[in-house]
Motif scaffolding. Structure first.
Motif, PDB file in Angstrom:
ATOM      1  N   LEU A  16       0.821  -1.210   0.000  1.00 59.11           N
ATOM      2  CA  LEU A  16       0.000   0.000   0.000  1.00 59.11           C
ATOM      3  C   LEU A  16       0.860   1.267   0.000  1.00 59.11           C
ATOM      4  O   LEU A  16       0.496   2.263  -0.644  1.00 59.11           O
ATOM      5  CB  LEU A  16      -0.954  -0.013   1.192  1.00 59.11           C
ATOM      6  CG  LEU A  16      -2.027  -1.115   1.153  1.00 59.11           C
ATOM      7  CD1 LEU A  16      -2.835  -1.111   2.437  1.00 59.11           C
ATOM      8  CD2 LEU A  16      -2.923  -0.979  -0.062  1.00 59.11           C
ATOM      9  N   ILE A  17       1.982   1.247   0.684  1.00 61.34           N
ATOM     10  CA  ILE A  17       2.888   2.404   0.675  1.00 61.34           C
ATOM     11  C   ILE A  17       3.412   2.639  -0.736  1.00 61.34           C
ATOM     12  O   ILE A  17       3.453   3.782  -1.207  1.00 61.34           O
ATOM     13  CB  ILE A  17       4.042   2.206   1.684  1.00 61.34           C
ATOM     14  CG1 ILE A  17       3.507   2.320   3.111  1.00 61.34           C
ATOM     15  CG2 ILE A  17       5.161   3.213   1.434  1.00 61.34           C
ATOM     16  CD1 ILE A  17       4.503   1.927   4.181  1.00 61.34           C
ATOM     17  N   ILE A  18       3.767   1.574  -1.435  1.00 61.45           N
ATOM     18  CA  ILE A  18       4.225   1.713  -2.822  1.00 61.45           C
ATOM     19  C   ILE A  18       3.107   2.283  -3.686  1.00 61.45           C
ATOM     20  O   ILE A  18       3.344   3.119  -4.559  1.00 61.45           O
ATOM     21  CB  ILE A  18       4.735   0.361  -3.365  1.00 61.45           C
ATOM     22  CG1 ILE A  18       6.019  -0.032  -2.638  1.00 61.45           C
ATOM     23  CG2 ILE A  18       4.964   0.424  -4.870  1.00 61.45           C
ATOM     24  CD1 ILE A  18       6.500  -1.447  -2.932  1.00 61.45           C
ATOM     25  N   GLY A  19       1.869   1.875  -3.436  1.00 56.96           N
ATOM     26  CA  GLY A  19       0.725   2.415  -4.177  1.00 56.96           C
ATOM     27  C   GLY A  19       0.522   3.896  -3.933  1.00 56.96           C
ATOM     28  O   GLY A  19       0.230   4.660  -4.860  1.00 56.96           O
ATOM     29  N   VAL A  20       0.692   4.330  -2.700  1.00 52.68           N
ATOM     30  CA  VAL A  20       0.566   5.763  -2.377  1.00 52.68           C
ATOM     31  C   VAL A  20       1.673   6.547  -3.075  1.00 52.68           C
ATOM     32  O   VAL A  20       1.433   7.634  -3.621  1.00 52.68           O
ATOM     33  CB  VAL A  20       0.606   5.981  -0.843  1.00 52.68           C
ATOM     34  CG1 VAL A  20       0.738   7.448  -0.498  1.00 52.68           C
ATOM     35  CG2 VAL A  20      -0.642   5.399  -0.192  1.00 52.68           C
TER      36      VAL A  20
END
Length: 69
Positions: A16-20
């Protein structure tokens, strides 16, 4: 509930951090203009996570009905 649960949670958070980060790099957070399509695109980009760097470019279209006059 062993190590698998903890490792899975860490992988999910990193995903999710990579997605943000991907959504930020595409400039999705820069505009103050917010609508259904933009919000949907941001959420799908975050959920797609690292797939964004493999060429996935999710877009959402929302056609909401207009109120009668």
């Amino acid at each position: 509930m062993g190590r698998g649960t903890g490792i899975g949670g860490v992988i999910l958070v990193i995903w999710l951090i990579i997605g943000v980060i991907a959504a930020g790099q595409r400039g999705y957070f820069d505009s103050e203009d917010t609508n259904c399509a933009k919000t949907g695109t941001i959420l799908v980009t975050i959920v797609a996570g690292p797939l964004n760097y493999l060429g996935v470019n999710p877009k959402i279209n929302c056609d909401l009905p207009e109120p009668s006059k």
